[in-house]
Every structure is written in structure tokens, then in C-alpha cells.
Design a protein around this motif. Structure first.
Motif, PDB file in Angstrom:
ATOM      1  N   ALA A 319      -3.408  25.043  26.320  1.00 32.59           N
ATOM      2  CA  ALA A 319      -2.089  25.401  26.852  1.00 32.59           C
ATOM      3  C   ALA A 319      -1.492  24.212  27.605  1.00 32.59           C
ATOM      4  O   ALA A 319      -2.203  23.418  28.208  1.00 32.59           O
ATOM      5  N   GLY A 320      -0.188  24.112  27.552  1.00 33.86           N
ATOM      6  CA  GLY A 320       0.495  23.051  28.262  1.00 33.86           C
ATOM      7  C   GLY A 320       1.336  22.219  27.318  1.00 33.86           C
ATOM      8  O   GLY A 320       1.619  22.612  26.182  1.00 33.86           O
ATOM      9  N   GLY A 368      -0.260  29.527  26.755  1.00 32.17           N
ATOM     10  CA  GLY A 368      -1.586  30.080  26.965  1.00 32.17           C
ATOM     11  C   GLY A 368      -1.545  31.588  27.131  1.00 32.17           C
ATOM     12  O   GLY A 368      -0.528  32.175  27.497  1.00 32.17           O
ATOM     13  N   ALA A 369      -2.661  32.226  26.855  1.00 35.59           N
ATOM     14  CA  ALA A 369      -2.802  33.661  27.086  1.00 35.59           C
ATOM     15  C   ALA A 369      -3.099  33.848  28.574  1.00 35.59           C
ATOM     16  O   ALA A 369      -4.233  33.777  29.020  1.00 35.59           O
ATOM     17  N   GLN A 370      -2.066  34.083  29.339  1.00 34.37           N
ATOM     18  CA  GLN A 370      -2.177  34.145  30.782  1.00 34.37           C
ATOM     19  C   GLN A 370      -2.829  35.457  31.229  1.00 34.37           C
ATOM     20  O   GLN A 370      -2.591  36.514  30.636  1.00 34.37           O
ATOM     21  N   THR A 371      -3.664  35.396  32.264  1.00 35.56           N
ATOM     22  CA  THR A 371      -4.302  36.591  32.819  1.00 35.56           C
ATOM     23  C   THR A 371      -4.101  36.617  34.330  1.00 35.56           C
ATOM     24  O   THR A 371      -3.941  35.565  34.966  1.00 35.56           O
ATOM     25  N   ASP A 394      -4.858  32.860  35.696  1.00 38.35           N
ATOM     26  CA  ASP A 394      -5.529  31.858  34.872  1.00 38.35           C
ATOM     27  C   ASP A 394      -4.830  31.793  33.508  1.00 38.35           C
ATOM     28  O   ASP A 394      -4.221  32.774  33.059  1.00 38.35           O
ATOM     29  N   GLY A 395      -4.936  30.640  32.870  1.00 40.63           N
ATOM     30  CA  GLY A 395      -4.422  30.476  31.513  1.00 40.63           C
ATOM     31  C   GLY A 395      -2.957  30.158  31.411  1.00 40.63           C
ATOM     32  O   GLY A 395      -2.441  29.977  30.306  1.00 40.63           O
ATOM     33  N   GLY A 396      -2.256  30.075  32.538  1.00 39.60           N
ATOM     34  CA  GLY A 396      -0.830  29.791  32.497  1.00 39.60           C
ATOM     35  C   GLY A 396      -0.549  28.314  32.690  1.00 39.60           C
ATOM     36  O   GLY A 396      -1.417  27.528  33.047  1.00 39.60           O
ATOM     37  N   SER A 397       0.704  27.943  32.446  1.00 40.43           N
ATOM     38  CA  SER A 397       1.107  26.554  32.621  1.00 40.43           C
ATOM     39  C   SER A 397       2.597  26.517  32.927  1.00 40.43           C
ATOM     40  O   SER A 397       3.355  27.390  32.526  1.00 40.43           O
ATOM     41  N   GLU A 458       7.801  29.146  28.084  1.00 41.44           N
ATOM     42  CA  GLU A 458       7.481  28.604  26.778  1.00 41.44           C
ATOM     43  C   GLU A 458       6.043  28.115  26.677  1.00 41.44           C
ATOM     44  O   GLU A 458       5.553  27.829  25.590  1.00 41.44           O
ATOM     45  N   LEU A 459       5.369  28.033  27.810  1.00 36.82           N
ATOM     46  CA  LEU A 459       3.984  27.578  27.808  1.00 36.82           C
ATOM     47  C   LEU A 459       2.988  28.686  28.111  1.00 36.82           C
ATOM     48  O   LEU A 459       1.790  28.481  27.969  1.00 36.82           O
TER      49      LEU A 459
END
Length: 593
Positions: A319-320, A368-371, A394-397, A458-459
């Protein structure tokens, strides 16, 4: 009847005899053979690259063979007296002239070939009428220092020269002079696209087109000198047709070449589409250009279509934002590469077959698959304590917005993060991690849950969660007193009671209220609410569901043996959301006989 030289009668038979003599005939035949071989070698030299070392050698050899063959025949005729004595001095003069012409031919052949090689040996094209100017004698490409080149100054002299190092120019003679930057770029396109192929027709067309663009005027392919040079070339019809095609194609496709690149946002684990586009200066796409893409350690090659677009796909794993690049390194050069002569009278030359590279890049955005996860600070709280806890993302950007909302109060633990919403606040975040929930104070009892929602971008995909329920309890209070007008001293058998005031309820909830009697004590100061002194049979019980004052009922001591001091204490039971309480040990009564 065979004609013979006009000889005196006595010499005619001698001529016939010597013509067929075994000693003379072989030499005559040998001379004729040498001349014939020389002619054959000369014919073969004409099919080689003009100005090449092989052509120089064969031209020299043919000249020598023809000259030696001619001289040998004449010398034999003289040697054997086959020529009339009366014409012998004439024959000697003829031999001398023949030898001189042969030597002159050899010298001129060597000089011409050497001059042509030094001035840029002809490589592919056609011989045309020779002259003093650089545009004469040859229409086509030449070689200079291993490079394929074309002359670009037709009015310069057709002389030999060495050449300096190549220099690249976007506008041959500057902004205020001819040709324009546009014509310079079109000429560069012709030279780059067509100029390096060894084909006589094509090379001649490139030569004509180069003068057409860079000199113009009468050197245009339809004007006097330009058309004349094409007519003098072999296959002139095809040379003219090729030249027109080159002008049309490069008129559309010449540079400079603007490029662009884009990609699609894709979730991690899927593919992103990456597009590279290259256009000519007039906005036409360049087709069949190989483009090397690069992303994440992968370097596929794709070719542009008729719109100038090449497309490829990459799997995204992180991700990113990561950059993808593209390089097209076989694009026709839009600038001229020019070599200047060391002899100032000679023409400059432009190098053919020059290719350029153009590059572009674009960010590839992988979502990313954000949690998000909520952790409560405590499972049970009292009203007045903060509903504390943390949430972990977690998993975000990239930059996102996170909303923290407290839902409640609910009557049971079977809750969710739906209305009612008792509290909410938002903040922005640009990194993942563990964060504290707001220190919000629940105003009343009930079950509450934290709900946390993180926006997507978008990320990152959007994510939300509903934490575990937290029970918030309200603390109740119990106070007791002697009913108004009731005497503190009572006799054996006389009832005495206590009034109880319940407070602190913020909701209706069923509870039990129990007043317990302790005694007897000899001295009132020693009265204590201890289990060993509790009179179990005298408990007074009431049911309550909220705040209020309750009379707990009478108790009586029936035995004179149990006189003394007694004291009351009342307890409110604990419910689900309202905490019970116990009053102070008080409200004394004295039982007397």
C-alpha cells in the motif's frame, strides 16, 4: 573481301604472312585479352560502393589492364613489322599517346577516388552529373568516420575534407534564419527514420528531401535543381515517390515528442494499469515504438499502437505510492546531428540513423485493506469516570479522517454502534498506529460502545469497527432517620421503626431495601452494627425501583430480658446499572420495661 592496309604490292603478302606468324599472333591475342579483362573489371567496379577502397583498387586495376593490353598490341605490331615502314613513326606516336592517356587515366582515377573518399565516401545512391558544387556528382548517402551522413549545404564546393566532432542542434541556423526549427526537426526525422538503410533509391530520396527541407528554394524536389538532381538519378520515378512519402510521414511524425504517463489506483493484491503515450509535435501518435516499463522489480516491454499508446499491468503488493517509469529509446531524433568540415569550402554533413530516448514516470497508488480495532480501558465504569480506551489502525496510507463516537446508553449489553450517539469527535491521521480514545464522561448509567470509522482514500479502503460494550453504573445512596414525632425511648412490646431515603437512581430499576436491627447494648455509645448483635427476626424489607422515602415498618422487643439500646442500618441491593448502598449505622432506640 577483307580490307588490308594500303601497302606496296610487295608488302601485302608480307603483311598476311606476319599477321599469322606463330610468334606475333599470341602476343596480339594476349594484349586483346588483357584489355577485355580490364573492361570487365571496370564494369564490376561500377557495382561497388562509390568511393570505397574496393572500388578504388578495381578502377586502378581496370585502367592498368586496358592500357597494358592496348600498348602490347601496338608494340607487337611494331616489333614484327606488321605496320608499314612508311607509317612506323605514326604508329610510334600512337603508342606514345596511348601510354600517356593510360597513365593520365590511372592518375585521374586514383585522384578522383581518393578525393571522394576523403570528402565522404559515397555509400548508397546514384552518380549524377559532376560539377563544382557539393550537390553535384552524387545523390545519396556518404560515410564519414564510420557514420552514414548526408550533405546539407548544396552551394559549398565538392572538395575533400576531414570533419569535426558531431554537434546536436534543434534549429540549424537559429531562430531568425532559415530553415526553421520545424523544418530542422522534420529533416532530422527523415534522416533518423530513413537515412541509415543501404538502399540506393531510399538514400537518394533522403538526400533530395534533406536539401528540400534545409535549403529550400530551387532545391525543393519540385523546383529546378531539386527536380534535376532526381531526374539524373537511377530509378528517378521511385526516388521522387519516396521523397514525397518521407516528407508526408515526417511532416506528421517529427518531434519534439511530448510524453505522458498514468496509472490506476488498485487495491493491494490486484493489478494496476499503467499507460504511456508519445505524440509527435503535431499531435499524432507514434506507432510501433518499444517502451520499457519498470515497477516493483519488473520491466516488461510493450509497443505503442497507432495512437502512440503502450499499456502494461503490474501487480501491486504494498500500500502507498510507488513510482513507475517508462523509457522509449528508439524514437527518431528530432534534432540534427551535424559535423562541420575542417576545409571551410566543403559542406557540412548531417548524421543519419540517430535515435533518441524519452522517459516518463507516474505514481502508482496502491490502496491497502485498512483495519481498525478498539480496546476498552475497562469493562465496567461508574458515572463520572471517563470512557477510556484505544483504537489501532493498520494497513492505511495517506491522510484520512477518523471519527470516534460513543453510542449509548443502552439498557442491555446486547448493543451495537447505531443510534443513539451520545458523543462524537473527528480528527485527521496520516500514519498507522495505536491512538487514545477521547476522555469522554458518560452522563448516566447504561451500556456504551465506542465506534471508530476511518475514511478511505485512493490509497486506503475505508474501515470501521464497533468495540465491546462497557457497563456504566450509577451509584445510589441510602439515608435513614427516626420518623417524625417518634420518641427514642420505647417500652417492651412497643413497636419502633425507621424512615429510609433512597437517592442516586438515574433510571428505573428494581431493588430490595432491607433494614436490620442490632442490639441490645447496655450503653448507647457502644452500639455497633455487627453481625453478632443482629436481631435477624426483626429485618424490615421493602422493594423499591427509584428514588424516594420509605417507612420500613415497626419492630418490637417482647422480652424484658432484652431491654437496652438498639440501632438500625439499611442496605439497598445492587442492580445491573444502579449500584446499591448501605446507610450509616444509626437511628438509636432505647427499650425499657
Amino acid at each position: 573481301m577483307r580490307n588490308t592496309p594500303d601497302l606496296p604490292g610487295e608488302d601485302r603478302s608480307l603483311f598476311a604472312e606476319r599477321l599469322t606468324t606463330p610468334a606475333g599472333l599470341p602476343w596480339i591475342l594476349a594484349g586483346a585479352a588483357l584489355a577485355a579483362v580490364g573492361v570487365g573489371v571496370l564494369s564490376g567496379a561500377r557495382h561497388l560502393d562509390a568511393g570505397s577502397s574496393a572500388e578504388v583498387v578495381l578502377l586502378l586495376a581496370s585502367t592498368v589492364l586496358i592500357g597494358v593490353g592496348q600498348g602490347l598490341v601496338l608494340l607487337v605490331l611494331l616489333r614484327w613489322g606488321l605496320v608499314s615502314r612508311r607509317h612506323r613513326w605514326t604508329s610510334i606516336l600512337l603508342v606514345t599517346v596511348t601510354v600517356a592517356l593510360t597513365l593520365a587515366l590511372v592518375t585521374e582515377g586514383i585522384r578522383a577516388a581518393s578525393a571522394e573518399a576523403a570528402a565522404g565516401g559515397a555509400w548508397a545512391g546514384y552518380r549524377i552529373k559532376a560539377g563544382k558544387q557539393a550537390d553535384s556528382a552524387w545523390i545519396g548517402g556518404r560515410k564519414v568516420g564510420g557514420q552514414r551522413v548526408y550533405r546539407i549545404e548544396p552551394t559549398k564546393r565538392n572538395v575533400k575534407s576531414g570533419y569535426g566532432e558531431p554537434a546536436t542542434v534543434a534549429d540549424l541556423n537559429g531562430a531568425k534564419a532559415k530553415p526553421s526549427a520545424r523544418r530542422t526537426s522534420v529533416a532530422a526525422c527523415v534522416l533518423a527514420t530513413y537515412g541509415a538503410r543501404k538502399d540506393n533509391i531510399q538514400a537518394a530520396a533522403v538526400d533530395a528531401t534533406t536539401y528540400h527541407l534545409l535549403k529550400g528554394g530551387k532545391w525543393r524536389i519540385t523546383k529546378a535543381r531539386g527536380a534535376q538532381r532526381i531526374r539524373q538519378a537511377g530509378s528517378s520515378k521511385y526516388v521522387r515517390s519516396y521523397a514525397k512519402t518521407m516528407l508526408a510521414n515526417c511532416g506528421r511524425l517529427a518531434g519534439p515528442y511530448p510524453v505522458s504517463m498514468s496509472s490506476t489506483t488498485a487495491p493491494v493484491g490486484s493489478a494496476t494499469k499503467v499507460v504511456f503515450t508519445i505524440k509527435s509535435a503535431t499531435g499524432h501518435g507514434l506507432a510501433n515504438v518499444p517502451v520499457t516499463f519498470s515497477y516493483g522489480g519488473s520491466s516488461p516491454v510493450a509497443y505503442t499502437d497507432s495512437s502512440g499508446t503502450a499499456t502494461t499491468y503490474f501487480n501491486v503488493t504494498t500500500a502507498g505510492v510507488t513510482r513507475a517509469t517508462a523509457r522509449a529509446d528508439r524514437v527518431p531524433e528530432w534534432r540534427l546531428t551535424v559535423r562541420s568540415p575542417k576545409n571551410k569550402r566543403a559542406s557540412k554533413v548531417a548524421v543519419a540513423g540517430r535515435l533518441a530516448a524519452v522517459e516518463a514516470s507516474t505514481p502508482v497508488r496502491a490502496s491497502g485493506a485498512q483495519t481498525v480495532v478498539v480496546a476498552n480501558g475497562s469493562a465496567t465504569l461508574r458515572v463520572g469516570q471517563p470512557l477510556a480506551g484505544t483504537y489501532t489502525v493498520d494497513g492505511g496510507s495517506g491522510t484520512r479522517t477518523v471519527a470516534r463516537s460513543a453510542y449509548g446508553p443502552f439498557d442491555t449489553s446486547a448493543t451495537n454502534c447505531n443510534a443513539p450517539r451520545a458523543y462524537t469527535s473527528s480528527t485527521s491521521m496520516s500514519s498507522n498506529g495505536r491512538f487514545a480514545l477521547p476522555s469522554w464522561l458518560p452522563p448516566k448509567s447504561g451500556y456504551y460502545r465506542w465506534g471508530v470509522a476511518v475514511t478511505g482514500n485512493e490509497l486506503s479502503t475505508a474501515a470501521s469497527t464497533c468495540g465491546a460494550s462497557v457497563r456504566v453504573i450509577k451509584q445510589a445512596a441510602v439515608a435513614q432517620d427516626r420518623p417524625a414525632g417518634r420518641s427514642r425511648t420505647v417500652k417492651v412490646g412497643q413497636g419502633f421503626d425507621v424512615d429510609v431515603v433512597v437517592s442516586g437512581f438515574d433510571r428505573a430499576e428494581g431493588h430490595s431495601l432491607v433494614s436490620r436491627l442490632y442490639g441490645p447494648f447496655v450503653n448507647k455509645d457502644n452500639a455497633r452494627c455487627v453481625e453478632s448483635k443482629r436481631v435477624a427476626s426483626k429485618n424490615q424489607t421493602r422493594n423499591v425501583s427509584g428514588n424516594g422515602k420509605v417507612n420500613m415498618g415497626n419492630a418490637a422487643i417482647s422480652s424484658s430480658a432484652n431491654t437496652g439500646w438498639y440501632v438500625w442500618q439499611t442496605t439497598l441491593s445492587t442492580g445491573d446499572l444502579v449500584a446499591g448502598a448501605t446507610s450509616a449505622c444509626g437511628v438509636l432506640y432505647e427499650v425499657v420495661r
